[in-house]
Design an enzyme around this catalytic site. Structure first.
Site, PDB file in Angstrom:
ATOM      1  CG  ASP A 114      -0.289  -0.242   2.540  1.00 17.18           C
ATOM      2  OD1 ASP A 114       0.862   0.188   2.711  1.00 17.18           O
ATOM      3  OD2 ASP A 114      -0.913  -0.868   3.421  1.00 17.18           O
ATOM      4  CG  HIS A 129       4.565  -9.747  -0.748  1.00 16.85           C
ATOM      5  ND1 HIS A 129       3.781 -10.132   0.305  1.00 16.85           N
ATOM      6  CD2 HIS A 129       5.487 -10.736  -0.902  1.00 16.85           C
ATOM      7  CE1 HIS A 129       4.207 -11.307   0.778  1.00 16.85           C
ATOM      8  NE2 HIS A 129       5.236 -11.680   0.068  1.00 16.85           N
ATOM      9  CB  CYS A 137       3.879  -4.112 -20.254  1.00 11.91           C
ATOM     10  SG  CYS A 137       3.412  -4.868 -21.816  1.00 11.91           S
ATOM     11  CB  CYS A 157       1.669  -1.745 -22.258  1.00 12.98           C
ATOM     12  SG  CYS A 157       3.319  -1.159 -22.616  1.00 12.98           S
ATOM     13  CB  THR A 197       2.628 -10.683   9.190  1.00 14.74           C
ATOM     14  OG1 THR A 197       2.630 -11.840   8.342  1.00 14.74           O
ATOM     15  CG2 THR A 197       3.786 -10.776  10.157  1.00 14.74           C
ATOM     16  CB  SER A 198      -1.563 -14.422   9.070  1.00 15.39           C
ATOM     17  OG  SER A 198      -1.072 -14.440   7.746  1.00 15.39           O
ATOM     18  CG  ASN A 222      -1.213 -10.796  14.913  1.00 18.30           C
ATOM     19  OD1 ASN A 222      -2.442 -10.679  14.939  1.00 18.30           O
ATOM     20  ND2 ASN A 222      -0.563 -11.168  13.826  1.00 18.30           N
TER      21      ASN A 222
HETATM   22  P1  NAD Z   1      -2.939 -11.358   6.602  1.00 17.00           P
HETATM   23  O1  NAD Z   1      -4.157 -10.691   6.089  1.00 17.00           O
HETATM   24  O2  NAD Z   1      -2.697 -12.786   6.303  1.00 17.00           O
HETATM   25  O3  NAD Z   1      -2.905 -11.245   8.210  1.00 17.00           O
HETATM   26  C1  NAD Z   1      -3.102 -10.051   8.882  1.00 17.00           C
HETATM   27  C2  NAD Z   1      -2.653 -10.247  10.315  1.00 17.00           C
HETATM   28  O4  NAD Z   1      -2.755  -9.006  10.989  1.00 17.00           O
HETATM   29  C3  NAD Z   1      -3.498 -11.256  11.124  1.00 17.00           C
HETATM   30  O5  NAD Z   1      -2.640 -12.116  11.810  1.00 17.00           O
HETATM   31  C4  NAD Z   1      -4.288 -10.369  12.103  1.00 17.00           C
HETATM   32  O6  NAD Z   1      -4.508 -10.999  13.346  1.00 17.00           O
HETATM   33  C5  NAD Z   1      -3.362  -9.195  12.263  1.00 17.00           C
HETATM   34  N1  NAD Z   1      -4.010  -7.912  12.575  1.00 17.00           N
HETATM   35  C6  NAD Z   1      -5.166  -7.408  12.068  1.00 17.00           C
HETATM   36  N2  NAD Z   1      -5.391  -6.182  12.561  1.00 17.00           N
HETATM   37  C7  NAD Z   1      -4.362  -5.912  13.410  1.00 17.00           C
HETATM   38  C8  NAD Z   1      -4.022  -4.792  14.211  1.00 17.00           C
HETATM   39  N3  NAD Z   1      -4.791  -3.683  14.267  1.00 17.00           N
HETATM   40  N4  NAD Z   1      -2.885  -4.844  14.949  1.00 17.00           N
HETATM   41  C9  NAD Z   1      -2.087  -5.945  14.914  1.00 17.00           C
HETATM   42  N5  NAD Z   1      -2.354  -7.029  14.167  1.00 17.00           N
HETATM   43  C10 NAD Z   1      -3.479  -7.013  13.426  1.00 17.00           C
HETATM   44  O7  NAD Z   1      -1.744 -10.464   6.124  1.00 17.00           O
HETATM   45  P2  NAD Z   1      -0.242 -10.805   5.807  1.00 17.00           P
HETATM   46  O8  NAD Z   1       0.305 -11.662   6.877  1.00 17.00           O
HETATM   47  O9  NAD Z   1       0.380  -9.494   5.513  1.00 17.00           O
HETATM   48  O10 NAD Z   1      -0.248 -11.683   4.459  1.00 17.00           O
HETATM   49  C11 NAD Z   1      -1.136 -11.556   3.405  1.00 17.00           C
HETATM   50  C12 NAD Z   1      -0.597 -11.020   2.085  1.00 17.00           C
HETATM   51  O11 NAD Z   1      -1.516 -10.055   1.668  1.00 17.00           O
HETATM   52  C13 NAD Z   1       0.690 -10.290   2.101  1.00 17.00           C
HETATM   53  O12 NAD Z   1       1.499 -10.962   1.247  1.00 17.00           O
HETATM   54  C14 NAD Z   1       0.446  -8.879   1.538  1.00 17.00           C
HETATM   55  O13 NAD Z   1       1.212  -8.678   0.373  1.00 17.00           O
HETATM   56  C15 NAD Z   1      -0.962  -8.863   1.137  1.00 17.00           C
HETATM   57  N6  NAD Z   1      -1.784  -7.765   1.655  1.00 17.00           N
HETATM   58  C16 NAD Z   1      -1.294  -6.490   1.744  1.00 17.00           C
HETATM   59  C17 NAD Z   1      -2.100  -5.484   2.249  1.00 17.00           C
HETATM   60  C18 NAD Z   1      -1.557  -4.090   2.359  1.00 17.00           C
HETATM   61  O14 NAD Z   1      -0.680  -3.716   1.587  1.00 17.00           O
HETATM   62  N7  NAD Z   1      -2.025  -3.297   3.320  1.00 17.00           N
HETATM   63  C19 NAD Z   1      -3.399  -5.756   2.668  1.00 17.00           C
HETATM   64  C20 NAD Z   1      -3.871  -7.049   2.551  1.00 17.00           C
HETATM   65  C21 NAD Z   1      -3.043  -8.050   2.059  1.00 17.00           C
HETATM   66 ZN    ZN Z   2       4.337  -3.175 -23.202  1.00 19.64          ZN
END
Ligand code: NAD
Ligand code: ZN
Length: 249
Positions: A114, A129, A137, A157, A197-198, A222
């Site tokens: 993001d 990521h 493209c 593109c 992160t999960s 978390n």
């Molecule tokens: P995930 O969605 O698998 O897990 C999110 C984790 O955050 C969970 O364990 C949850 O319990 C915890 N969580 C939720 N709210 C919270 C808070 N307020 N404080 C602390 N912890 C909190 O996300 P992930 O582990 O990042 O993996 C999923 C993939 O999804 C990643 O590879 C990522 O690239 C992508 N993703 C990115 C975004 C972003 O850029 N914001 C959003 C969604 C998914």
């Molecule tokens: Zn192109």
């Protein structure tokens, strides 16, 4: 059953312990996931917010889904891009930017696409990521930043090829240089924060066990327990914005 007051006191003690580890460490790293941006209003992939038009993220964020139905995948990304464009960094993003200022040897490794860490002022960001603001493209490989909404979907593109989001999908390789940098840091960091992160998406989830093996203290922040929790030196339960503010100041 342990009372809530009891758990809160435990958390407080753990935060103080982790604070001490952080202050005494020369080399510190943080790995962040979608949970860090949840308090900014960006939906995570897991849990009830992970659904869009009844699709799960895992069904849309794949090369096979894009090949089969680029329009639906792009409609989802256009929706996510619009949503993220309205979001602001939260206290957690800002605290991590301050931590970078305090430590000479620091790396922020994020799975988030993001851009909110950079917006909060973090400079040393290792993006595992990719970025939702980059498009690539699939024919000529040209990559560019594009923040505006696309008038037509799926976007194309100038060469006529289909553009795809510049993010890493499930089943795809991570950018080699970013991965090398992250892995190398795990070998020498003294404290690793693993936040929102999960710890279920590999290979990113293998970083914390590696750091631990190499002697780092691993501090997890978390809302819930994860597959990493049992191996962490401290698990701080709660919202990342609030805990990071207390931990980093
Ligand atoms: P995930 O969605 O698998 O897990 C999110 C984790 O955050 C969970 O364990 C949850 O319990 C915890 N969580 C939720 N709210 C919270 C808070 N307020 N404080 C602390 N912890 C909190 O996300 P992930 O582990 O990042 O993996 C999923 C993939 O999804 C990643 O590879 C990522 O690239 C992508 N993703 C990115 C975004 C972003 O850029 N914001 C959003 C969604 C998914
Ligand atoms: Zn192109």
């Amino acid at each position: 059953m342990r009372s809530l007051a009891h758990a809160t006191r435990d958390n407080e003690k753990l935060i103080q312990q982790a604070k001490h580890w952080l202050e005494s460490a020369g080399c510190v790293a943080a790995v962040t996931g979608a949970g860090v941006s949840a308090e900014s209003g960006v939906p995570t992939f897991r849990g009830k917010d992970g659904l869009w038009r009844n699709f799960r993220a895992e069904e849309l964020a794949t090369p096979a889904a894009f090949q089969r139905d680029p329009l639906t995948v792009w409609q989802w990304y256009q929706w996510r891009r619009g949503l993220i464009a309205e979001c602001q960094p939260n206290a957690g993003h800002f605290a991590l930017a301050r931590l970078e200022q305090k430590k000479l040897d620091f790396l922020l490794i994020t799975q988030n696409v993001d851009g909110l860490h950079e917006q909060a002022g973090s400079g040393k960001v290792c993006r595992l990521h990719g970025s939702i603001w980059v498009v690539r493209c699939i024919s000529c490989g040209k990559e560019q930043e594009e923040r505006e909404a696309f008038a037509e979907l799926p976007p194309r593109c100038t060469c006529g090829g289909l553009l795809r989001p510049g993010v890493v999908w499930f089943g795809e390789n991570l950018p080699a240089e970013a991965w090398r940098e992250a892995e190398a840091f795990m070998l020498r960091c003294e404290v690793l924060l693993v936040i929102g992160t999960s710890s279920a998406v590999y290979p990113a989830a293998s970083l914390a066990p590696l750091a631990r093996q190499c002697g780092a203290r691993v501090v997890e922040i978390n809302l819930e327990l994860t597959g990493l929790s049992a191996q962490a030196d401290a698990v701080l339960a709660g919202r990342s914005g609030e805990i990071l503010e207390e931990l980093i100041g």
